[in-house]
Write a protein that holds these residues in place. Structure first.
Motif, mmCIF file in Angstrom:
data_model
loop_
_atom_site.group_PDB
_atom_site.id
_atom_site.type_symbol
_atom_site.label_atom_id
_atom_site.label_comp_id
_atom_site.label_asym_id
_atom_site.label_seq_id
_atom_site.Cartn_x
_atom_site.Cartn_y
_atom_site.Cartn_z
ATOM 1 N N LYS A 39 0.835 -1.206 0.000
ATOM 2 C CA LYS A 39 0.000 0.000 0.000
ATOM 3 C C LYS A 39 0.870 1.256 0.000
ATOM 4 N N CYS A 40 1.900 1.253 0.831
ATOM 5 C CA CYS A 40 2.776 2.425 0.913
ATOM 6 C C CYS A 40 3.629 2.568 -0.346
ATOM 7 N N TRP A 41 4.009 1.440 -0.949
ATOM 8 C CA TRP A 41 4.812 1.491 -2.168
ATOM 9 C C TRP A 41 3.990 2.081 -3.314
ATOM 10 N N HIS A 42 2.714 1.735 -3.369
ATOM 11 C CA HIS A 42 1.821 2.338 -4.361
ATOM 12 C C HIS A 42 1.773 3.853 -4.187
ATOM 13 N N ILE A 43 1.691 4.290 -2.934
ATOM 14 C CA ILE A 43 1.579 5.717 -2.646
ATOM 15 C C ILE A 43 2.822 6.474 -3.099
ATOM 16 N N LEU A 44 4.002 5.894 -2.906
ATOM 17 C CA LEU A 44 5.250 6.565 -3.301
ATOM 18 C C LEU A 44 5.347 6.762 -4.804
ATOM 19 N N GLY A 45 4.687 5.890 -5.567
ATOM 20 C CA GLY A 45 4.665 6.057 -7.022
ATOM 21 C C GLY A 45 6.044 6.076 -7.634
#
Length: 242
Positions: free
Chosen positions: A94-100
């Motif tokens: 989820k956090c990796w998606h957010i970092l883009g």
């Protein structure tokens, strides 16, 4: 290919007058760092995994092209020793998606008390999505042999090349990305000392070799005391002509 040079963390009291002016408020240190470097290795995530809104804030504030590496939480690497990693991997995803486009590498540093367990490492790496690039740092000597290098190659996970007291310096590239952690040249204790120019020229030569082989290289200095990491990172970039 590119080489990304940075430090482990960006906020240290003893970097006042080295990276940021003295005095600088703690909340302003981030801005001085990203003005001078284009990558960082986040270490605080090892102790407490940040909220999703924190990752979103970093993505907004990081400049274009910045590469943000994050250290996996100790609950996964030291507490559970990679056992039943699914819950942690979902949080990380989820956090990796957010970092883009700002995301770089997920650093998985294993405990020095966690000895060779081929099956467990294999299962963990099989659960990490292909779009999350991983580097694994082994602190127990039993991991350093050919079967593990081949396992990393199969999963396209980088073996973390290390420099530091009591750590083997094995120049092995197991993925399209190479990951290097420079923990300091002091032979007596980790994170101590400042690398000599000749040492940094040697590392610059190794980085060029990896680049010529088509690798993307990430190098992080972890000898933060006295601002050594900052000075060494600047010098290495100079020797690379970056």
């Amino acid at each position: 290919m590119a080489a990304h040079i940075g430090t482990s963390g960006w906020s240290y009291d003893h970097w006042q007058g080295v990276l940021y002016p003295d005095p600088t408020p703690v909340h302003d240190r981030f801005y001085y760092y990203v003005d001078q470097f284009q990558t960082v290795e986040l270490n605080s995530s090892f102790y407490r995994w940040p909220h999703e809104r924190t990752f979103a804030s970093w993505r907004r504030r990081l400049p274009e092209g910045f590469q943000f590496t994050v250290k996996a939480p100790r609950g996964l690497t030291h507490g559970k020793r990679l056992y039943a990693p699914e819950v942690w991997i979902e949080r990380i995803k989820k956090c990796w998606h957010i970092l883009g486009e700002k995301r770089a590498i997920l650093l998985v540093q294993l405990s020095p008390n966690f000895a060779y367990d081929y099956a467990r490492l294999d299962y963990f790496l099989s659960q990490v999505p292909d779009w999350i690039r991983v580097a694994v740092e082994f602190r127990h000597p039993s991991w350093h042999h050919e079967a593990i290098f081949q396992l990393l190659e199969r999963h396209q996970a980088a073996y973390c090349v290390m420099s530091g007291a009591g750590l083997p310096c094995i120049l092995r590239a197991t993925a399209l990305h190479v990951y290097v952690r420079l923990h300091g040249p002091d032979a007596g204790w980790l994170y101590g000392g400042s690398y000599a120019d000749d040492d940094l020229r040697w590392w610059a030569d190794r980085i060029r070799e990896w680049e010529r082989a088509g690798k993307e290289v990430f190098v992080y200095f972890n000898n933060d005391g006295g601002g050594n990491a900052v000075r060494n990172a600047f010098t290495l970039r100079h020797f690379l002509g970056r």
